[in-house]
Design an enzyme around this catalytic site. Structure first.
Site, PDB file in Angstrom:
ATOM      1  N   TYR A  93     -94.407  52.308  16.871  1.00 40.01           N
ATOM      2  CA  TYR A  93     -94.851  51.019  17.858  1.00 40.01           C
ATOM      3  C   TYR A  93     -96.146  50.811  17.380  1.00 40.01           C
ATOM      4  O   TYR A  93     -96.464  49.510  17.135  1.00 40.01           O
ATOM      5  CB  TYR A  93     -94.897  51.698  19.232  1.00 40.01           C
TER       6      TYR A  93
ATOM      7  N   LYS B 120     -98.022  47.161  16.048  1.00 38.02           N
ATOM      8  CA  LYS B 120     -99.269  46.593  16.573  1.00 38.02           C
ATOM      9  C   LYS B 120    -100.508  46.480  15.616  1.00 38.02           C
ATOM     10  O   LYS B 120    -101.094  45.476  15.967  1.00 38.02           O
ATOM     11  CB  LYS B 120     -99.531  47.091  17.903  1.00 38.02           C
TER      12      LYS B 120
ATOM     13  N   VAL C  47     -99.945  49.754  30.309  1.00 37.18           N
ATOM     14  CA  VAL C  47    -100.047  48.699  31.631  1.00 37.18           C
ATOM     15  C   VAL C  47     -98.821  49.240  32.514  1.00 37.18           C
ATOM     16  O   VAL C  47     -97.653  49.399  32.221  1.00 37.18           O
ATOM     17  CB  VAL C  47     -99.634  47.337  30.946  1.00 37.18           C
TER      18      VAL C  47
END
Length: 234
Positions: free
Chosen positions: A142, A146, A175
């Site tokens: 991941y 990014k 988040v």
């Protein structure tokens, strides 16, 4: 600097979480229309007539092309769609890693390629891409997706500036959405992320660094790599 009032926007991954928050905030700031894009547009709650559900799978080149043929009035693009697989790059499932890169990296790159000429033809505008604090702090596949997107945004920012297109990268830790439901630690409210991202658009900035985690990681980037990865010092 990009004023949102009177603009037409497109948000990918708009059916929930950050995507839905972007749609709501863009309308509040004066956007006249927001294309709420998702693989399954029927999942979009379009109670406001200014919200236009749009079929868009960021991993499907034909789907991107069809969306670009429909949404020819866009001047603000929000690359929000993403997934979190987070396999080991050394031993993990390569098919899953490819799927993650197709969504998190190639998706925004291909959508940007399709819509940048539209933004330019409409007089310029802004592209917002969701990076992550993990653009700078690596913990598997991941993070790699990014980090690659961060680099791509930096390149696009330079290339698109002469066309009057502002490129904003958003870096944030966890988040408080479904994607981070199982994560432990401080979670930033979606509305804070969206507000700081759109403030950056309106102020003419290049990066929104949202929350304490992202700010701390950014502050250490100039130091020895072992500061960010203390396990290397053992």
């Amino acid at each position: 600097m990009t004023d949102i009032t009177g603009r037409v926007a497109l948000v990918t991954g708009a059916n929930r979480g950050l995507g839905a928050a972007f749609v709501a905030a863009l309308l509040e700031r004066g956007a006249t229309k927001v294309y709420a894009a998702a693989r399954r547009p029927e999942t979009i709650s379009a109670g406001d007539p200014r919200v236009v559900p749009l079929a868009l799978d960021v991993t499907d080149a034909d789907s991107i092309r069809r969306a670009a043929e429909i949404a020819t009035d866009v001047t603000i693009l929000v690359n929000n769609a993403g997934i979190a697989v987070n396999e080991s790059l050394v031993t993990g499932d390569l098919a899953e890693i490819h799927r993650e890169f197709d969504t998190n990296f190639w998706g925004p790159v291909l959508v940007t390629r399709a819509f940048a000429p539209i933004l330019e033809a409409n007089g310029g505008g802004a592209i917002v891409s969701m990076h992550s604090a993990l653009s700078w702090l690596a913990f598997g596949s991941y993070s790699a997706t990014k980090a690659a997107l961060w680099s791509a945004s930096n390149s696009a920012r330079v290339e698109l500036a002469p066309a009057g297109i502002q490129v904003v990268g958003v870096h944030v830790g966890y988040v408080d959405t479904d994607m981070a439901a199982d994560a432990e630690g401080v979670k930033v409210p979606p509305r804070q992320v969206v507000d700081e991202a759109l403030d950056t658009v309106q102020e003419g900035g290049a990066e929104a660094i949202v929350g304490e985690v992202a700010q701390q990681v950014k502050a250490h980037l100039h130091e020895d790599v072992r500061v960010l990865y203390p396990q290397l010092a053992r």
